[in-house]
Design a protein around this motif. Structure first.
Motif, PDB file in Angstrom:
ATOM      1  N   LEU A 143      -6.412  15.813  65.648  1.00  0.00           N
ATOM      2  CA  LEU A 143      -5.434  16.201  66.664  1.00  0.00           C
ATOM      3  C   LEU A 143      -4.367  15.292  66.708  1.00  0.00           C
ATOM      4  O   LEU A 143      -3.247  15.972  66.553  1.00  0.00           O
ATOM      5  CB  LEU A 143      -6.174  16.447  68.142  1.00  0.00           C
ATOM      6  N   VAL A 144      -4.325  14.249  66.700  1.00  0.00           N
ATOM      7  CA  VAL A 144      -3.351  13.246  66.739  1.00  0.00           C
ATOM      8  C   VAL A 144      -2.476  13.184  65.532  1.00  0.00           C
ATOM      9  O   VAL A 144      -1.242  13.126  65.580  1.00  0.00           O
ATOM     10  CB  VAL A 144      -3.770  11.749  67.001  1.00  0.00           C
ATOM     11  N   GLN A 145      -3.245  13.287  64.494  1.00  0.00           N
ATOM     12  CA  GLN A 145      -2.614  13.624  63.048  1.00  0.00           C
ATOM     13  C   GLN A 145      -1.498  14.895  63.093  1.00  0.00           C
ATOM     14  O   GLN A 145      -0.654  14.949  62.803  1.00  0.00           O
ATOM     15  CB  GLN A 145      -3.490  13.685  62.094  1.00  0.00           C
ATOM     16  N   GLY A 146      -1.977  16.032  63.809  1.00  0.00           N
ATOM     17  CA  GLY A 146      -1.347  17.046  63.786  1.00  0.00           C
ATOM     18  C   GLY A 146       0.117  16.936  64.705  1.00  0.00           C
ATOM     19  O   GLY A 146       0.883  17.518  64.764  1.00  0.00           O
ATOM     20  N   ILE A 147      -0.348  16.150  65.831  1.00  0.00           N
ATOM     21  CA  ILE A 147       0.717  16.139  66.782  1.00  0.00           C
ATOM     22  C   ILE A 147       1.921  15.322  66.136  1.00  0.00           C
ATOM     23  O   ILE A 147       2.991  15.640  66.531  1.00  0.00           O
ATOM     24  CB  ILE A 147       0.206  15.528  67.896  1.00  0.00           C
ATOM     25  N   CYS A 148       1.313  14.244  65.468  1.00  0.00           N
ATOM     26  CA  CYS A 148       2.271  13.529  65.064  1.00  0.00           C
ATOM     27  C   CYS A 148       3.112  13.922  63.529  1.00  0.00           C
ATOM     28  O   CYS A 148       4.281  13.939  63.728  1.00  0.00           O
ATOM     29  CB  CYS A 148       1.721  12.150  64.400  1.00  0.00           C
ATOM     30  N   LEU A 149       2.374  14.909  63.008  1.00  0.00           N
ATOM     31  CA  LEU A 149       3.286  15.797  61.934  1.00  0.00           C
ATOM     32  C   LEU A 149       4.438  16.500  62.645  1.00  0.00           C
ATOM     33  O   LEU A 149       5.395  16.731  62.040  1.00  0.00           O
ATOM     34  CB  LEU A 149       2.255  16.180  60.895  1.00  0.00           C
ATOM     35  N   CYS A 337      -1.782   4.226  59.400  1.00  0.00           N
ATOM     36  CA  CYS A 337      -2.373   5.146  58.280  1.00  0.00           C
ATOM     37  C   CYS A 337      -3.268   6.292  58.593  1.00  0.00           C
ATOM     38  O   CYS A 337      -3.196   7.206  58.085  1.00  0.00           O
ATOM     39  CB  CYS A 337      -3.033   4.077  57.283  1.00  0.00           C
ATOM     40  N   GLY A 338      -4.046   5.824  59.619  1.00  0.00           N
ATOM     41  CA  GLY A 338      -5.121   6.935  59.723  1.00  0.00           C
ATOM     42  C   GLY A 338      -4.845   7.991  60.738  1.00  0.00           C
ATOM     43  O   GLY A 338      -5.487   9.058  60.686  1.00  0.00           O
ATOM     44  N   LEU A 340      -0.977   8.235  62.439  1.00  0.00           N
ATOM     45  CA  LEU A 340       0.329   8.367  63.001  1.00  0.00           C
ATOM     46  C   LEU A 340       1.131   8.927  61.616  1.00  0.00           C
ATOM     47  O   LEU A 340       2.141   9.633  61.676  1.00  0.00           O
ATOM     48  CB  LEU A 340       0.954   7.207  63.564  1.00  0.00           C
ATOM     49  N   CYS A 341       0.970   8.500  60.484  1.00  0.00           N
ATOM     50  CA  CYS A 341       1.565   8.561  59.325  1.00  0.00           C
ATOM     51  C   CYS A 341       1.823  10.123  58.841  1.00  0.00           C
ATOM     52  O   CYS A 341       0.782  10.664  58.333  1.00  0.00           O
ATOM     53  CB  CYS A 341       1.512   7.920  57.991  1.00  0.00           C
ATOM     54  N   PRO A 342       3.011  10.750  58.901  1.00  0.00           N
ATOM     55  CA  PRO A 342       3.291  11.981  58.643  1.00  0.00           C
ATOM     56  C   PRO A 342       2.976  12.438  56.999  1.00  0.00           C
ATOM     57  O   PRO A 342       2.590  13.354  56.851  1.00  0.00           O
ATOM     58  CB  PRO A 342       4.551  12.493  58.963  1.00  0.00           C
ATOM     59  N   LEU A 343       3.263  11.372  56.264  1.00  0.00           N
ATOM     60  CA  LEU A 343       3.087  11.437  54.946  1.00  0.00           C
ATOM     61  C   LEU A 343       1.507  11.656  54.433  1.00  0.00           C
ATOM     62  O   LEU A 343       1.178  12.385  53.772  1.00  0.00           O
ATOM     63  CB  LEU A 343       3.745  10.143  53.820  1.00  0.00           C
ATOM     64  N   GLY A 344       0.692  10.762  55.197  1.00  0.00           N
ATOM     65  CA  GLY A 344      -0.525  10.764  54.840  1.00  0.00           C
ATOM     66  C   GLY A 344      -1.203  12.170  55.505  1.00  0.00           C
ATOM     67  O   GLY A 344      -2.240  12.762  54.731  1.00  0.00           O
ATOM     68  N   THR A 345      -0.635  12.572  56.584  1.00  0.00           N
ATOM     69  CA  THR A 345      -1.187  13.996  56.892  1.00  0.00           C
ATOM     70  C   THR A 345      -0.757  15.083  55.968  1.00  0.00           C
ATOM     71  O   THR A 345      -1.562  16.062  55.729  1.00  0.00           O
ATOM     72  CB  THR A 345      -0.629  14.582  58.274  1.00  0.00           C
TER      73      THR A 345
END
Length: 843
Positions: A143-149, A337-338, A340-345
């Protein structure tokens, strides 16, 4: 008894941290003027950084408080936000051991929950499982990854999209008003109009009173009377309207002149907005949309600011932002990396959609490539020491910003404005797109190969993991099922199921698939009920001779590679004078592009520009475009002004506002309007009036409309009669550029190119060109452009004495020169000039 007493440790820690948070919060919300101590002064100067500390400590306090009420093994800090794997339990055994789990059981309807006694999944688990196994194991992380992207894309495609800006309406809402008188007791000006538009006149609203431009006036200061608010609107005689206005603020000199001298037959107009103000709609639009700074993700990429600071040998304001995210990662190791990073997502999505469909090209996870990121980091930092900035080629956030810019910005422009407004494409952009797809396609070798083994930003966070407070631990209940190893996205789990601490991002996916709940995330010094290490054997030992040789060879190659890249880039790059003695200075005249307004000097600019592309996205009409290989790798993807395509809008300062490193200074419009990017040069061989072909004043009109008034008329090609007198009706009015007023915005060049070159085809190229170089541009590291303009345009006082003036007697010997030898006394150096306009660092 002992186990019960240990519960007080996290509670005591929570109370201590909470007290510190309260004190720090009081300091930040109620600052003392002046501050009584140095740390209070520093905290008031860097509020956002202190708020980051405050948030981190608040989170630690909350985590410690929740840990105090946890029913599992002893811990002081327990970070649990994963969904534990469903396993059968006795009815008498509580299904939830944590306080959050117990609250979930109370608040969520039982029909949505899983049945632990029957090991039956509830609807929530089924929905998460349908989305994907990683969503079921660690939904908070996903969910955090999606929000950050989504946030990153919103900042890039919405906040930096300038075309929803609209100029303010500077048309008069009512005209024809005549001045009647002034009531000193009530401080009211009275006006009357025979037939006036009264619809926009509402009592209490503010408006501007401006003289009607029918009289010979010398400037805008004579036009504008001032700002007023409507005190009363009443009907007058013979269907006229009487208006009583009260000044907002102090009485202006124009108002005093009106009171003393009257207005005669002059008429005035009423305006909602000041029609004489410098236009600011682009700047205001960006400021209104920046609920979060557009360059936020670039600010928190530590490699961006660190490499820039080393290359430019200066303080970069975003270093504080990098320090803040590293501080957060002390609590959540490598959390950038785990989570926040939009490139990782984006790589996760690409792996799921494309590269994960085949395993034909996959490589093992223990090859020579596993440490590439560290060697690449060394190469980048070594190059930065030589003044060559290559981190923009490999840092995570610049890679994705450029990729989205060159791939999707043309699509957005074409759909939103028109396909004919998409600027040209060059080789440098193709290289950037290829690099972006290369990063994504590394997933064919292994899932998230870039993040695991190549990303230098991740290497910097891995080194930051050495200072972690928490880490992943495995308890004795581990059954060696290998599920955690298979699901780990960063290869952070050893064959014995313990943790490679520098690689772990605390994503907690492994804990969500553990059938025995043997994995916990606690303070790093927690040793309660841990499994035996090296069981089964990992074949990983402390560094031996082979490992030492590998490390030495790799490090040497990185140092040599960084030095070679720096020297090669300098030798084939911008050919600017170098401060390094080992880099030869080229005697050839360097090619100098026109840079954005507020750019630092060229050498420092190339050392500070991270090539992220934010300024391209925020620039209206694509005035700024990416440089290709004109300056080699040293200038690749840096912004330059393409005045044939468009000119710099006088109401915009977006490029400096979104620059994350200070390569383009964040100028307010009051400063930007005096910042010279270049100088307009008229080609008298091709200019239509100078060549005697036809009348043309396109550049004069454009410059006047922009408010610069930097081009005037001069008469050329005038025929003379036999007496040497000019023949009436001959000659042309040609443009004459005033160098002290021209800022090099390029609007004149754009107009000439669009009309005379593209539409009428009377010229091969624009007859007026913006050129940069010494004496034609202002490139300041600090200081005021307004003050520089004032010094340049203000004539120096005359130093020559009148002829009949007596000679000045020689000065008396001073204490520093008692013998009158004429040696100047040591002067106290003037204090360093403060920047009167630059914003304080947000961190």
């Amino acid at each position: 008894m002992k186990k019960h007493l240990t519960r007080w440790k996290p509670l005591a820690l929570a109370i201590a941290l909470g007290a510190f948070v309260v004190v720090l919060g009081v300091v930040l919300t109620h600052p003392e003027e002046p501050p009584t101590s140095s740390w209070q002064a520093w905290a008031q100067k860097h509020p956002a950084f202190c708020w980051t500390i405050l948030g981190t400590l608040t989170a630690m306090s909350l985590i410690a408080l929740l840990t105090a009420f946890d029913r599992r093994t002893t811990a002081i800090l327990r970070l649990d936000w994963y969904v534990p794997m469903l396993r059968r339990q006795a009815t008498s055994t509580p299904a939830a051991s944590s306080l959050c789990g117990q609250l979930f059981r109370v608040l969520v309807p039982k029909g949505w929950q899983s049945d632990w006694a029957k090991k039956k999944r509830g609807p929530l688990r089924r929905w998460l499982r349908a989305i994907g196994p990683s969503w079921l194991a660690s939904p908070v992380r996903r969910l955090v990854q999606g929000i950050c992207l989504v946030t990153f894309c919103a900042l890039f495609f919405y906040t930096c999209w300038p075309y929803d800006a609209r100029p303010v309406n500077t048309q008069a809402i009512s005209e024809g008003w005549r001045y009647v008188g002034f009531d000193q007791a009530q401080n009211l000006f009275t006006w009357e109009a025979a037939q006036a538009e009264k619809n926009g006149l509402v009592q209490g609203e503010s408006l501007f009173v401006v003289r009607q431009p029918t009289q010979p006036l010398t400037g805008d200061e004579d036009l504008l009377l001032g700002e007023f608010h409507i005190a009363e609107v009443t009907p007058g005689e013979a269907s006229s309207t009487v208006l009583a206005l009260s000044p907002n603020g102090e009485t202006t000199p124009a108002m005093v002149q009106l009171i003393l001298g009257g207005a005669g037959e002059q008429t005035f107009g009423l305006y909602k907005h000041d029609p004489t103000a410098w236009p600011a709609h682009y700047a205001d639009n960006l400021a209104a949309k920046e609920w979060l700074p557009a360059e936020t993700f670039l600010m928190i990429d530590p490699l961006v600011s660190l490499s820039t600071a080393i290359a430019s040998r200066s303080w970069v304001w975003s270093l504080a932002s990098a320090a803040a995210i590293l501080l957060v990662c002390v609590l959540i190791p490598r959390g950038f990396c785990g989570y926040l990073c939009p490139l990782g997502t984006t790589i996760d999505l690409f792996d799921w959609a494309v590269t994960g469909r085949t395993r034909r090209f996959q490589v093992p996870g223990d090859g020579w490539w596993v440490h590439i990121k560290y060697y690449l980091l060394i190469t980048i930092l070594i190059s930065a020491m030589f003044g060559v900035l290559i981190s923009g080629f490999f840092s995570a956030i610049p890679v994705i910003t450029r990729g989205l810019l060159f791939l999707f910005e043309p699509l957005q422009t074409g759909l939103g404005r028109g396909w004919h407004l998409i600027p040209g494409f060059n080789l440098g952009q193709a290289v950037s797109i290829g690099l972006f797809f290369g990063v994504l396609c590394l997933g064919f070798l292994r899932p998230r190969f870039w993040c695991k083994y190549v990303c230098p930003s991740g290497a910097l966070f891995s080194l930051g993991n050495l200072f972690r407070l928490t880490e992943r631990k495995v308890e004795t209940s581990c059954i060696h099922c290998n599920k955690c190893v298979e699901v780990c996205p960063f290869d952070a789990i050893k064959p014995d199921f313990t943790t490679r601490e520098t690689d772990c991002t605390l994503c907690q996916t492994c804990a969500g698939v553990c059938p025995t709940h043997a994995i916990k995330f606690v303070e790093r010094w927690n040793l309660v009920e841990l499994k035996v290490e090296n069981d089964p054997p990992t074949q990983e030992t402390a560094i031996g001779r082979r490992g030492f040789l590998s490390l030495a060879i790799g490090s040497t190659a990185a140092v040599v590679g960084g030095t070679a890249v720096a020297l090669g880039t300098k030798a084939t790059g911008a050919q600017l004078p170098s401060e390094l003695p080992i880099v030869p200075n080229d005697s050839r005249t360097p090619w100098l592009p026109v840079r954005p307004p507020g750019s630092v000097p060229e050498r420092e600019f190339l050392q500070m520009c991270i090539r992220c592309g934010e300024c391209f996205k925020a620039c209206p009409n694509n005035v700024l475009q990416p440089e290709s290989f004109q300056q080699g790798l040293e200038g690749l993807w840096t912004p330059l002004v393409n005045a044939d395509w468009a000119g710099c809008e006088s109401s915009c300062n977006a490029c400096g506002q979104v620059c994350p490193t200070g390569a383009i200074r964040p100028l307010p419009l009051e400063e930007k309007r005096f910042a010279r990017m270049g100088l307009a040069i008229v080609n008298e061989q091709t200019c239509l009036p100078f060549a005697g072909k036809e009348a043309c004043d396109l550049c004069v009109q454009e410059c006047t409309a922009a408010g610069y008034h930097a081009i005037e008329y001069t008469q050329v090609c005038v025929e003379l009669d036999a007496q040497g007198q000019p023949v009436e009706g001959t000659g042309y009015a040609a443009p004459l550029v005033l160098a002290d007023k021209c800022v090099g915005c390029g609007l004149c060049q754009t107009r000439c190119h669009v009309i005379n070159v593209k539409q009428r085809h009377v010229l091969a190229k624009s007859a007026i060109i913006i050129e940069a170089g010494e004496g034609r541009e202002d490139r300041l590291l600090a200081g005021s452009y307004r003050e520089l303009h004032h010094q340049r345009t203000t004539p120096l006082p005359s130093t020559s004495a009148p002829i009949d003036q007596a000679p000045t007697p020689p000065p008396k010997p001073s204490d520093d020169d008692p013998f009158g030898l004429g040696q100047p006394a040591a002067e106290t150096p003037p204090p360093a000039e403060e920047n009167p306009f630059q914003d304080e660092s947000p961190f």
